[in-house]
Write a protein that holds these residues in place. Structure first.
Motif, mmCIF file in Angstrom:
data_model
loop_
_atom_site.group_PDB
_atom_site.id
_atom_site.type_symbol
_atom_site.label_atom_id
_atom_site.label_comp_id
_atom_site.label_asym_id
_atom_site.label_seq_id
_atom_site.Cartn_x
_atom_site.Cartn_y
_atom_site.Cartn_z
ATOM 1 N N LEU A 19 0.811 -1.218 0.000
ATOM 2 C CA LEU A 19 0.000 0.000 0.000
ATOM 3 C C LEU A 19 0.844 1.268 0.000
ATOM 4 C CD1 LEU A 19 -2.753 -1.053 2.584
ATOM 5 C CD2 LEU A 19 -2.958 -0.967 0.091
ATOM 6 N N GLU A 20 1.985 1.225 0.680
ATOM 7 C CA GLU A 20 2.824 2.417 0.799
ATOM 8 C C GLU A 20 3.260 2.961 -0.560
ATOM 9 O OE1 GLU A 20 3.141 -0.259 2.758
ATOM 10 O OE2 GLU A 20 2.638 0.631 4.692
ATOM 11 N N ARG A 21 3.353 2.098 -1.563
ATOM 12 C CA ARG A 21 3.819 2.556 -2.881
ATOM 13 C C ARG A 21 2.831 3.496 -3.547
ATOM 14 N NH1 ARG A 21 0.649 0.126 -6.149
ATOM 15 N NH2 ARG A 21 -0.070 -1.980 -5.844
ATOM 16 N N SER A 22 1.558 3.476 -3.123
ATOM 17 C CA SER A 22 0.559 4.330 -3.768
ATOM 18 C C SER A 22 0.022 5.421 -2.844
ATOM 19 C CB SER A 22 -0.591 3.477 -4.321
ATOM 20 O OG SER A 22 -1.400 2.982 -3.291
ATOM 21 N N ALA A 73 -2.438 2.570 17.861
ATOM 22 C CA ALA A 73 -1.877 1.985 19.080
ATOM 23 C C ALA A 73 -1.313 0.595 18.819
ATOM 24 C CB ALA A 73 -2.936 1.925 20.175
ATOM 25 N N ALA A 74 -1.890 -0.110 17.831
ATOM 26 C CA ALA A 74 -1.401 -1.441 17.459
ATOM 27 C C ALA A 74 -0.276 -1.355 16.428
ATOM 28 C CB ALA A 74 -2.548 -2.289 16.904
ATOM 29 N N ASN A 75 0.129 -0.130 16.086
ATOM 30 C CA ASN A 75 1.220 0.116 15.138
ATOM 31 C C ASN A 75 0.857 -0.261 13.699
ATOM 32 O OD1 ASN A 75 3.778 1.266 14.855
ATOM 33 N ND2 ASN A 75 4.725 -0.753 14.664
ATOM 34 N N VAL A 76 -0.428 -0.249 13.379
ATOM 35 C CA VAL A 76 -0.887 -0.529 12.015
ATOM 36 C C VAL A 76 -0.815 0.776 11.231
ATOM 37 C CG1 VAL A 76 -2.851 -1.248 10.606
ATOM 38 C CG2 VAL A 76 -2.403 -2.383 12.789
ATOM 39 N N PRO A 77 -0.143 0.794 10.070
ATOM 40 C CA PRO A 77 -0.101 2.013 9.257
ATOM 41 C C PRO A 77 -1.516 2.458 8.872
ATOM 42 C CG PRO A 77 1.488 0.409 8.456
ATOM 43 C CD PRO A 77 0.636 -0.296 9.473
ATOM 44 N N LEU A 78 -1.785 3.754 8.994
ATOM 45 C CA LEU A 78 -3.117 4.282 8.727
ATOM 46 C C LEU A 78 -3.252 4.734 7.279
ATOM 47 C CD1 LEU A 78 -3.688 6.350 11.998
ATOM 48 C CD2 LEU A 78 -4.557 4.071 11.433
ATOM 49 N N HIS A 79 -4.163 4.061 6.568
ATOM 50 C CA HIS A 79 -4.471 4.402 5.177
ATOM 51 C C HIS A 79 -5.976 4.385 4.983
ATOM 52 C CE1 HIS A 79 -0.385 2.554 4.659
ATOM 53 N NE2 HIS A 79 -0.247 3.677 3.988
ATOM 54 N N THR A 95 -2.409 -7.387 5.444
ATOM 55 C CA THR A 95 -2.027 -8.445 6.372
ATOM 56 C C THR A 95 -0.609 -8.908 6.079
ATOM 57 O OG1 THR A 95 -2.783 -10.278 4.991
ATOM 58 C CG2 THR A 95 -4.424 -9.257 6.463
ATOM 59 N N ASP A 96 -0.031 -9.655 7.005
ATOM 60 C CA ASP A 96 1.296 -10.217 6.769
ATOM 61 C C ASP A 96 1.288 -11.196 5.606
ATOM 62 O OD1 ASP A 96 2.619 -8.768 8.712
ATOM 63 O OD2 ASP A 96 2.244 -10.255 10.277
ATOM 64 N N ALA A 97 0.118 -11.783 5.314
ATOM 65 C CA ALA A 97 -0.011 -12.718 4.188
ATOM 66 C C ALA A 97 -0.141 -11.981 2.857
ATOM 67 C CB ALA A 97 -1.224 -13.623 4.399
ATOM 68 N N GLY A 98 -0.213 -10.656 2.901
ATOM 69 C CA GLY A 98 -0.288 -9.872 1.676
ATOM 70 C C GLY A 98 -1.697 -9.550 1.213
ATOM 71 N N ASP A 99 -2.703 -9.858 2.029
ATOM 72 C CA ASP A 99 -4.079 -9.498 1.683
ATOM 73 C C ASP A 99 -4.323 -8.036 2.012
ATOM 74 O OD1 ASP A 99 -4.756 -12.166 0.978
ATOM 75 O OD2 ASP A 99 -5.181 -12.636 3.076
ATOM 76 N N VAL A 100 -5.085 -7.373 1.166
ATOM 77 C CA VAL A 100 -5.527 -6.010 1.454
ATOM 78 C C VAL A 100 -6.937 -6.116 2.007
ATOM 79 C CG1 VAL A 100 -6.145 -3.799 0.420
ATOM 80 C CG2 VAL A 100 -4.025 -4.937 -0.235
ATOM 81 N N VAL A 101 -7.158 -5.469 3.158
ATOM 82 C CA VAL A 101 -8.431 -5.608 3.871
ATOM 83 C C VAL A 101 -9.041 -4.232 4.130
ATOM 84 C CG1 VAL A 101 -9.561 -6.551 5.911
ATOM 85 C CG2 VAL A 101 -7.516 -7.669 5.006
ATOM 86 N N ALA A 161 -7.055 -6.516 14.289
ATOM 87 C CA ALA A 161 -5.867 -5.680 14.081
ATOM 88 C C ALA A 161 -4.580 -6.476 14.222
ATOM 89 C CB ALA A 161 -5.871 -4.500 15.039
ATOM 90 N N ARG A 162 -4.591 -7.502 15.035
ATOM 91 C CA ARG A 162 -3.355 -8.269 15.239
ATOM 92 C C ARG A 162 -2.900 -8.994 13.977
ATOM 93 N NH1 ARG A 162 -5.147 -12.376 19.760
ATOM 94 N NH2 ARG A 162 -7.268 -12.435 19.069
ATOM 95 N N ASP A 163 -3.804 -9.163 13.003
ATOM 96 C CA ASP A 163 -3.430 -9.803 11.738
ATOM 97 C C ASP A 163 -2.887 -8.820 10.708
ATOM 98 O OD1 ASP A 163 -4.210 -12.295 12.664
ATOM 99 O OD2 ASP A 163 -6.269 -12.035 11.962
ATOM 100 N N PHE A 164 -2.977 -7.525 10.995
ATOM 101 C CA PHE A 164 -2.539 -6.524 10.035
ATOM 102 C C PHE A 164 -1.029 -6.333 10.091
ATOM 103 C CE2 PHE A 164 -6.928 -4.395 10.502
ATOM 104 C CZ PHE A 164 -7.469 -5.283 9.603
ATOM 105 N N HIS A 165 -0.444 -6.085 8.929
ATOM 106 C CA HIS A 165 0.999 -5.859 8.812
ATOM 107 C C HIS A 165 1.403 -4.684 9.701
ATOM 108 C CE1 HIS A 165 4.924 -5.775 7.001
ATOM 109 N NE2 HIS A 165 4.788 -4.488 6.788
ATOM 110 N N GLY A 166 2.451 -4.890 10.454
ATOM 111 C CA GLY A 166 2.959 -3.842 11.331
ATOM 112 C C GLY A 166 2.415 -3.912 12.740
ATOM 113 N N SER A 167 1.386 -4.709 12.963
ATOM 114 C CA SER A 167 0.760 -4.754 14.280
ATOM 115 C C SER A 167 1.737 -5.254 15.339
ATOM 116 C CB SER A 167 -0.465 -5.672 14.262
ATOM 117 O OG SER A 167 -0.976 -5.816 15.560
ATOM 118 N N ASN A 168 1.661 -4.626 16.505
ATOM 119 C CA ASN A 168 2.482 -5.086 17.634
ATOM 120 C C ASN A 168 1.679 -5.993 18.554
ATOM 121 O OD1 ASN A 168 0.778 -3.281 18.898
ATOM 122 N ND2 ASN A 168 2.383 -1.865 19.525
#
Length: 179
Positions: A19-22, A73-79, A95-101, A161-168
């Motif tokens: 997502l960051e690329r766009s 707070a979960a360190n998920v990038p906000l988009h 997600t870490d699996a590469g899904d966009v949700v 949120a715990r499944d999202f990329h970047g989540s702590n």
């Protein structure tokens, strides 16, 4: 480093992995970093009515701000995603699996009405298989053109949120504090 009183949520132009690329750096929404700070901005009679849970208050902005706060707070990038062809979807996570949700936040009884989310999911180019709608409603799921929409109560946000990329929050078990 600033006071972090606001949470910057950047628009993306392409809801596909990485997502960051766009990101459109100049197109963003700001949320208060704390819902209490948001409530303090309202007139006192409106804030008191909201705290009392009065039905005449539109909780949309409050709920959306709370979701932004919890994702941050979960360190998920906000988009978020906005296009004239699709509409606006409140949040987009990866997600870490590469899904966009996509994640929509709804208040009121019409929480199953979401034109922009439907438009986004039925676009096969994006290959979005599922989405979440957070509201006051109960847990349910519906098949839509393009995938499944999972309806969850707002309080279940940490569980997804715990499944999202970047989540702590990965692997954490949510339990009440022991005092």
């Amino acid at each position: 480093m600033g006071a972090k009183a606001a949470l910057k949520t950047t628009n993306i132009t392409d809801p596909r992995p990485m997502l960051e690329r766009s990101e459109e750096k100049g197109r963003f929404k700001l949320y208060q970093s704390d819902v209490s700070m948001l409530m303090a901005r309202y007139r006192s009679n409106v804030a008191l009515a909201a705290l009392a849970g009065e039905k005449r208050v539109n909780f949309g902005a409050v709920y959306e701000n709370a979701v932004a706060q919890e994702l941050a707070a979960a360190n998920v990038p906000l988009h978020y995603f906005h296009s004239s062809r699709v509409g606006e979807v409140d949040f987009i996570a990866e997600t870490d699996a590469g899904d966009v949700v996509p994640v929509e936040v709804k208040s009121g009884k019409d929480y199953k009405r979401h034109v922009a989310l439907n438009n986004l999911m039925k676009n096969r180019e994006y290959a979005i298989e599922y989405a979440y709608v957070l509201s006051e409603g109960n847990v349910s799921a519906e098949e839509r053109e393009g995938g499944t929409v999972h309806y969850l109560p707002l309080y279940m946000l940490p569980a997804i949120a715990r499944d999202f990329h970047g989540s702590n929050l990965k692997g954490e078990v949510f339990a009440p504090p022991t005092w």
